[in-house]
Design a protein around this motif. Structure first.
Motif, PDB file in Angstrom:
ATOM      1  N   VAL A 298       0.843  -1.205   0.000  1.00 32.87           N
ATOM      2  CA  VAL A 298       0.000   0.000   0.000  1.00 32.87           C
ATOM      3  C   VAL A 298       0.874   1.249   0.000  1.00 32.87           C
ATOM      4  O   VAL A 298       0.614   2.217  -0.736  1.00 32.87           O
ATOM      5  CB  VAL A 298      -0.948   0.008   1.221  1.00 32.87           C
ATOM      6  CG1 VAL A 298      -1.696   1.340   1.317  1.00 32.87           C
ATOM      7  CG2 VAL A 298      -1.958  -1.133   1.122  1.00 32.87           C
ATOM      8  N   SER A 299       1.936   1.233   0.813  1.00 31.30           N
ATOM      9  CA  SER A 299       2.832   2.400   0.889  1.00 31.30           C
ATOM     10  C   SER A 299       3.516   2.670  -0.448  1.00 31.30           C
ATOM     11  O   SER A 299       3.594   3.823  -0.897  1.00 31.30           O
ATOM     12  CB  SER A 299       3.889   2.176   1.974  1.00 31.30           C
ATOM     13  OG  SER A 299       3.282   1.999   3.233  1.00 31.30           O
ATOM     14  N   VAL A 300       3.992   1.622  -1.097  1.00 37.78           N
ATOM     15  CA  VAL A 300       4.647   1.792  -2.401  1.00 37.78           C
ATOM     16  C   VAL A 300       3.650   2.336  -3.425  1.00 37.78           C
ATOM     17  O   VAL A 300       3.987   3.225  -4.229  1.00 37.78           O
ATOM     18  CB  VAL A 300       5.247   0.450  -2.875  1.00 37.78           C
ATOM     19  CG1 VAL A 300       5.760   0.575  -4.315  1.00 37.78           C
ATOM     20  CG2 VAL A 300       6.377   0.018  -1.960  1.00 37.78           C
ATOM     21  N   GLY A 301       2.416   1.808  -3.402  1.00 35.99           N
ATOM     22  CA  GLY A 301       1.392   2.306  -4.320  1.00 35.99           C
ATOM     23  C   GLY A 301       1.084   3.771  -4.099  1.00 35.99           C
ATOM     24  O   GLY A 301       0.930   4.549  -5.052  1.00 35.99           O
ATOM     25  N   LEU A 302       1.015   4.182  -2.834  1.00 33.73           N
ATOM     26  CA  LEU A 302       0.734   5.590  -2.526  1.00 33.73           C
ATOM     27  C   LEU A 302       1.893   6.496  -2.948  1.00 33.73           C
ATOM     28  O   LEU A 302       1.679   7.586  -3.494  1.00 33.73           O
ATOM     29  CB  LEU A 302       0.466   5.748  -1.029  1.00 33.73           C
ATOM     30  CG  LEU A 302      -0.868   5.209  -0.529  1.00 33.73           C
ATOM     31  CD1 LEU A 302      -0.901   5.168   0.992  1.00 33.73           C
ATOM     32  CD2 LEU A 302      -2.020   6.078  -1.049  1.00 33.73           C
ATOM     33  N   VAL A 303       3.114   6.054  -2.686  1.00 36.90           N
ATOM     34  CA  VAL A 303       4.285   6.837  -3.106  1.00 36.90           C
ATOM     35  C   VAL A 303       4.299   6.974  -4.624  1.00 36.90           C
ATOM     36  O   VAL A 303       4.570   8.056  -5.170  1.00 36.90           O
ATOM     37  CB  VAL A 303       5.586   6.174  -2.601  1.00 36.90           C
ATOM     38  CG1 VAL A 303       6.796   6.840  -3.240  1.00 36.90           C
ATOM     39  CG2 VAL A 303       5.679   6.270  -1.091  1.00 36.90           C
ATOM     40  N   SER A 304       3.972   5.896  -5.325  1.00 36.22           N
ATOM     41  CA  SER A 304       3.909   5.961  -6.785  1.00 36.22           C
ATOM     42  C   SER A 304       2.861   6.973  -7.245  1.00 36.22           C
ATOM     43  O   SER A 304       3.091   7.736  -8.196  1.00 36.22           O
ATOM     44  CB  SER A 304       3.581   4.575  -7.339  1.00 36.22           C
ATOM     45  OG  SER A 304       3.341   4.623  -8.727  1.00 36.22           O
TER      46      SER A 304
END
Length: 387
Positions: A336-342
């Motif tokens: 989820v964190s990687v998706g949000l950063v993206s």
């Protein structure tokens, strides 16, 4: 209860959950058309979404306790009736103010539906492993509904006005009511403890003030109104905690927070829903107003997130059995964190692949986290207090 009956109950409560999941995302797709036809401001559009959240959060604890005391099936049916009636009224609304009021009442209905579905599952599936699988299916159905919402909404908006997204709900409510009446058994806390009315009032005031503060601060900034709301939330919720620690029959036993599993699961669910709802408010408008997508195209545009949530929810119990729930939850939070950063890198000229990748990562992460965290919460709570 036979295995066949248990899974029939799972289908019914998943249908009820899908109803409110579908509604949350179907409304987001209609926001640009609402803005045009109702002459609504951006702040008013946000309240069309957030009026539901405010009342949902404010009445959730009380609704769950009422279900435990007076009957979980009864609470589910009451929630469905309130939700369906308010949705029909929203479909007839001629002003944004009336629509916001209808969404608030829908939030109260949703607050009765959501905990009832989980507490009914907890009564039907008493084995922890079997319950984990059931919650995985429950979450997967919710994910599918999240994905179908924008597509159904987009298809309706191709032919009809924004009000059509509200008329989807009443027929589904009738179907869910009939299925609940014939399939779901009634259950309640046999002790029937005295209802904690003081705790209910303090939690409702505190949670409503807290959510309203979060909603209003980005728009108004630090003003007398937002400071007053924040102060009300702090005072009411502090008094709630103090009251719950000393009352004989608390609405929310504070000793639950002494269990690390309960604490971590609650925080995990809170964080991923916080992320999901913000993204699902923003992206349909981004795709339509910035990228030039039609409502239907924007509906298909958010599908990677729903597909990720659906597929990961189904496999999450098996992965947790092999690798451990902690590993799966941490992995999900990281995704989820990687998706949000993206997603923070999106611009007016971003390719759709960027949007789809960000959503897919978030969906996969959500699907890993939600079943495990939800099962952890239910495992930490006495069965009679599952609501």
């Amino acid at each position: 209860m036979t295995s066949r009956r248990r899974y029939a109950v799972l289908i019914v409560v998943s249908l009820a959950l899908a109803l409110i999941s579908l509604d949350n995302t179907i409304v987001n797709v209609a926001l640009p058309q609402m803005q045009e036809e109702l002459a609504a401001t951006t702040s008013e559009l946000q309240w069309v979404v957030d009026a539901y959240s405010v009342m949902f959060a404010g009445t959730l604890l009380l609704a769950g306790a009422l279900g435990d005391r007076f009957g979980r099936r009864r609470a589910l049916m009451i929630g469905l009736v309130v939700f369906g009636a308010a949705s029909a009224a929203g479909g007839m609304a001629s002003s944004v103010e009336v629509l916001i009021a209808c969404r608030a009442v829908m939030g109260i209905g949703g607050a009765f539906i959501m905990p009832a579905t989980l507490s009914i599952l907890a009564q039907a599936f008493t084995n922890r492993g079997e319950r984990a699988k059931a919650i995985g299916i429950w979450a997967a159905v919710a994910g599918a509904a999240v994905g179908l919402g924008p597509i159904v909404g987009g298809a309706l908006l191709e032919r009809f006005s924004w009000s059509s997204v509200f008329w989807v709900n009443p027929p589904l409510v009738v179907l869910a009511l009939i299925a609940t009446w014939f399939i779901v058994p009634e259950s309640k806390d046999p002790a029937r403890p005295r209802l904690d009315l003081v705790g209910a009032a303090l939690s409702t005031v505190g949670l409503v003030a807290l959510v309203m503060t979060v909603v209003e601060v980005p728009d108004q900034g630090i003003t007398a109104v937002t400071v007053s709301l924040a102060a009300t939330a702090v005072v009411a919720l502090t008094c709630f905690v103090l009251w719950e620690r000393h009352v004989a029959h608390p609405l929310l036993p504070m000793n639950l927070f002494g269990q690390s599993l309960f604490r971590v699961a609650i925080v995990s669910v809170g964080l991923v829903y916080f992320a999901l709802m913000g993204v699902m408010f923003f992206l349909p408008q981004y795709l339509q107003l910035v990228q030039g997508f039609s409502p239907l195209q924007s509906g298909f545009g958010v599908l990677p997130g729903a597909l990720g949530l659906f597929s990961a929810s189904l496999v999450s119990p098996a992965l947790a059995a092999r690798w451990g729930a902690r590993t799966i939850v941490v992995s999900g939070l990281l995704l989820v964190s990687v998706g949000l950063v993206s997603a923070t890198g999106l611009t007016t000229s971003s390719a759709y692949a960027h949007v789809g990748l960000s959503l897919g990562l978030m969906g996969l992460g959500l699907g890993l986290v939600l079943p495990q965290a939800t099962n952890g919460i239910l495992s930490s709570v006495p069965q009679q207090r599952s609501g």
